[in-house]
Design a protein around this motif. Structure first.
Motif, PDB file in Angstrom:
ATOM      1  N   THR A  24       3.444   4.389 -14.714  1.00 13.25           N
ATOM      2  CA  THR A  24       2.119   4.934 -15.010  1.00 13.25           C
ATOM      3  C   THR A  24       1.848   5.136 -16.488  1.00 13.25           C
ATOM      4  N   ASP A  25       2.848   4.883 -17.342  1.00 10.96           N
ATOM      5  CA  ASP A  25       2.658   5.089 -18.785  1.00 10.96           C
ATOM      6  C   ASP A  25       2.350   3.800 -19.536  1.00 10.96           C
ATOM      7  N   THR A  52     -10.559   3.978 -15.610  1.00 12.16           N
ATOM      8  CA  THR A  52      -9.953   3.935 -14.276  1.00 12.16           C
ATOM      9  C   THR A  52      -8.431   3.747 -14.298  1.00 12.16           C
ATOM     10  N   VAL A  53      -7.902   3.169 -15.354  1.00 16.78           N
ATOM     11  CA  VAL A  53      -6.456   2.904 -15.489  1.00 16.78           C
ATOM     12  C   VAL A  53      -5.929   2.205 -14.226  1.00 16.78           C
ATOM     13  N   ASP A  54      -6.612   1.152 -13.838  1.00 18.10           N
ATOM     14  CA  ASP A  54      -6.237   0.428 -12.623  1.00 18.10           C
ATOM     15  C   ASP A  54      -4.851  -0.202 -12.729  1.00 18.10           C
ATOM     16  N   CYS A  55      -4.452  -0.575 -13.927  1.00 18.55           N
ATOM     17  CA  CYS A  55      -3.151  -1.227 -14.107  1.00 18.55           C
ATOM     18  C   CYS A  55      -2.013  -0.308 -13.665  1.00 18.55           C
ATOM     19  N   ALA A  56      -2.038   0.929 -14.139  1.00 17.10           N
ATOM     20  CA  ALA A  56      -0.973   1.883 -13.808  1.00 17.10           C
ATOM     21  C   ALA A  56      -1.016   2.263 -12.332  1.00 17.10           C
ATOM     22  N   ASN A  57      -2.219   2.373 -11.786  1.00 21.24           N
ATOM     23  CA  ASN A  57      -2.350   2.730 -10.371  1.00 21.24           C
ATOM     24  C   ASN A  57      -1.870   1.614  -9.446  1.00 21.24           C
ATOM     25  N   ALA A  58      -1.914   0.372  -9.944  1.00 21.44           N
ATOM     26  CA  ALA A  58      -1.531  -0.776  -9.119  1.00 21.44           C
ATOM     27  C   ALA A  58      -0.040  -1.041  -9.127  1.00 21.44           C
ATOM     28  N   SER A  87       0.819  -1.214   0.000  1.00 22.57           N
ATOM     29  CA  SER A  87       0.000   0.000   0.000  1.00 22.57           C
ATOM     30  C   SER A  87       0.852   1.263   0.000  1.00 22.57           C
ATOM     31  N   MET A  88       2.140   1.131   0.339  1.00 23.25           N
ATOM     32  CA  MET A  88       3.049   2.279   0.320  1.00 23.25           C
ATOM     33  C   MET A  88       3.279   2.824  -1.093  1.00 23.25           C
ATOM     34  N   LYS A  89       2.859   2.052  -2.113  1.00 20.10           N
ATOM     35  CA  LYS A  89       3.038   2.525  -3.494  1.00 20.10           C
ATOM     36  C   LYS A  89       2.221   3.790  -3.762  1.00 20.10           C
ATOM     37  N   LYS A  90       1.291   4.096  -2.898  1.00 13.50           N
ATOM     38  CA  LYS A  90       0.563   5.357  -3.039  1.00 13.50           C
ATOM     39  C   LYS A  90       1.529   6.538  -2.977  1.00 13.50           C
ATOM     40  N   CYS A  93      -6.426  -5.309 -13.399  1.00 12.19           N
ATOM     41  CA  CYS A  93      -7.193  -5.042 -14.629  1.00 12.19           C
ATOM     42  C   CYS A  93      -8.606  -5.612 -14.519  1.00 12.19           C
ATOM     43  N   PRO A  94      -9.627  -4.772 -14.596  1.00  9.26           N
ATOM     44  CA  PRO A  94     -11.007  -5.259 -14.441  1.00  9.26           C
ATOM     45  C   PRO A  94     -11.498  -6.065 -15.636  1.00  9.26           C
ATOM     46  N   TYR A  95     -10.758  -6.018 -16.752  1.00  5.66           N
ATOM     47  CA  TYR A  95     -11.181  -6.704 -17.975  1.00  5.66           C
ATOM     48  C   TYR A  95     -10.367  -7.973 -18.249  1.00  5.66           C
ATOM     49  N   ASN A  96      -9.457  -8.325 -17.315  1.00 10.63           N
ATOM     50  CA  ASN A  96      -8.605  -9.501 -17.503  1.00 10.63           C
ATOM     51  C   ASN A  96      -7.893  -9.429 -18.851  1.00 10.63           C
ATOM     52  N   ASN A  97      -7.361  -8.247 -19.151  1.00 11.00           N
ATOM     53  CA  ASN A  97      -6.859  -7.948 -20.491  1.00 11.00           C
ATOM     54  C   ASN A  97      -5.335  -8.032 -20.609  1.00 11.00           C
ATOM     55  N   ILE A  98      -4.626  -8.109 -19.478  1.00 14.62           N
ATOM     56  CA  ILE A  98      -3.162  -8.049 -19.497  1.00 14.62           C
ATOM     57  C   ILE A  98      -2.570  -9.427 -19.236  1.00 14.62           C
ATOM     58  N   MET A  99      -1.479  -9.730 -19.938  1.00 16.07           N
ATOM     59  CA  MET A  99      -0.822 -11.027 -19.820  1.00 16.07           C
ATOM     60  C   MET A  99       0.688 -10.851 -19.732  1.00 16.07           C
TER      61      MET A  99
END
Length: 484
Positions: free
Chosen positions: A426-427, A414-420, A292-295, A453-459
């Motif tokens: 972030t790019d 939401t760009v959840d991937c970059a936020n995670a 959580s420190m990644k914030k 990723c909410p769409y299960n789109n990244i591998m």
């Protein structure tokens, strides 16, 4: 399963709410059963931090409570530490009255100030600092009780600052310190594994926990081949200086062998094989609370300067300076061992000095300063030579992130991937949209982007994916299944 998970995740909150009572219970245990009390205390600390993590989005009085509890426990183990160090016995029981009185006082009057540790970097820093101080004193106490331990055996005893540095490193380099860190951070790691949805992330994390135990604790201290590991490739898990000087007898098979094997593995699977599995750092950075420190990668002044996959000029200069110094140290180490010259730093081989200074001092300073530097400062500042070596070959090799459908990324709000991403890349979304993939020198394959990723789109794509694609083209297998 949901009921079991709810039961498991509610337990740390119950511990958090009863923290002062439990601290009162620990006090007499430390008197009569000092060694078992350390294990109990560290499990307790891990559960306290998990409780804070579960309330991370809320402003409560719990962060200040935990800081106070950690201070109380640190005081107790500091007493035990100095008792063993200087053979003090007269003031022990009297000294215990201070933490006992404070606990009783807090049972009658709670702390009223409320805060979220993710919104207050100073509070987050105090939490990490207090936990580290507690672990240091508890480990130092165990070292003094169970081993023939010398507090000033690292950098010699010259004057007060070097004495302090030597004492600091003597503890952080010990097996008891690694065991102690492993216990409280292992609690957070167990909860992280439960949180993960992707099987590969669960497997990677469990491998990382095993690697921490094997490389950092068992192999150097308890293994029957502990005196021979320097001759085995891939055993120099921190690079140069891990097990000793650049000695001819193990230069080619042990040292060079380790660099060759790890370069090949990073080329095939990415630097994640070191920076997210076998290195001690990810074990200490990826548990629930620590993750959580990644914030602070996004909110701290210094952390924001390390965002995106771009390598800043200062990063390159730090990396060049680090590697140049280390290579010079390696040459001097070899020449010194051969008797051609006489060279040491504070009585230590130069490569051993470098490894000890970085991994036993600087790294822990980075650890405590996460609220100001962001998570994974070791990756983001270029100072870890062992990490940058593997990142280079990972970048040159097969490893990258791929997506199934660029349109999903284009429409994502939401760009959840970059936020995670714990490194702060972030790019990645822009690269996914433009190229359908993402490749970065700083990407160490933690897998949080895939998880988020909410769409299960990244591998993940690595050597295994490349083999599958080749077999698919030849018709040996029907489908090329990517790694999730």
């Amino acid at each position: 399963m949901n009921k079991i998970n709810k039961l498991i995740f509610s337990f740390p909150l119950k511990i958090l709410n009863k923290s002062y009572i439990l601290a009162l219970i620990i006090v007499p245990i430390t008197i009569f059963f000092p060694i078992p009390s350390v294990i109990f205390t560290l499990i307790f600390v891990g559960l306290l931090f998990q409780g804070l993590y579960l309330q991370r989005l809320m402003s409560t009085n719990k962060p200040y409570m935990v800081i106070e509890i950690l201070a109380i426990l640190s005081f107790i183990y500091a007493i035990l530490f100095f008792k063993e160090l200087y053979n003090l016995t007269n003031l022990i029981f009297l000294s215990y009255m201070i933490p006992v009185s404070l606990c009783i006082f807090r049972l009658r009057r709670e702390i009223r100030i409320k805060v979220s540790y993710l919104e207050n970097s100073k509070v987050a820093f105090l939490l990490l600092l207090s936990a580290f101080v507690l672990v240091w004193f508890a480990s130092g106490f165990l070292d003094l009780v169970t081993t023939t331990f010398s507090l000033f055996n690292q950098f010699g005893s010259f004057f007060i600052l070097l004495d302090a540095l030597s004492a600091f490193v003597s503890v952080t380099a010990s097996s008891w310190f690694m065991i102690s860190m492993g216990i409280w951070l292992g609690i957070l790691g167990i909860f992280r594994v439960i949180e993960y949805n992707k099987l590969e992330n669960k497997i990677r994390y469990l491998l990382m926990m095993f690697a921490y135990t094997f490389y950092s604790i068992y192999l150097p201290s308890f293994s029957p081949i502990s005196n021979q590991v320097q001759y085995i490739p891939y055993m120099w898990f921190n690079g140069l200086g891990t097990y000793g000087p650049v000695e001819p007898s193990y230069l080619f098979d042990g040292i060079i062998g380790t660099f060759v094997v790890t370069a090949v593995l990073s080329f095939m699977f990415g630097s994640r094989q070191i920076c997210s599995v076998t290195c001690t750092a990810p074990y200490m950075l990826q548990g629930t609370f620590l993750d959580s420190m990644k914030k602070y990668n996004r909110s701290s002044k210094i952390g924001r300067k390390t965002l995106t996959s771009r390598l800043n000029s200062w990063y390159k200069w730090v990396m060049i300076l680090t590697w140049s110094s280390l290579l010079v140290f390696a040459v001097l180490s070899y020449l010194d061992y051969e008797g051609i010259i006489t060279f040491s730093i504070l009585g230590n081989d130069p490569t051993v000095f470098y490894a000890s200074l970085y991994f036993n001092v600087i790294w822990y300073i980075q650890f405590m300063l996460m609220p100001f530097l962001g998570n994974y400062a070791c990756v983001n500042n270029g100072i870890c030579a062992w990490g940058s070596f593997n990142q280079l070959f990972g970048y040159l090799g097969f490893f990258k992130l791929k997506i199934k459908d660029p349109k999903q990324c284009l429409n994502c709000k939401t760009v959840d991937c970059a936020n995670a991403c714990p490194v702060g890349l972030t790019d990645m979304r822009a690269s996914f949209i433009k190229k359908g993939e993402f490749k970065s020198f700083k990407c160490i394959g933690v897998g949080d982007c895939i998880e988020a990723c909410p769409y299960n789109n990244i591998m993940f794509y690595d050597f295994r994916s490349w083999i599958r694609s080749k077999l698919n083209k030849k018709g040996i297998i029907k489908d090329s299944v990517e790694l999730h």
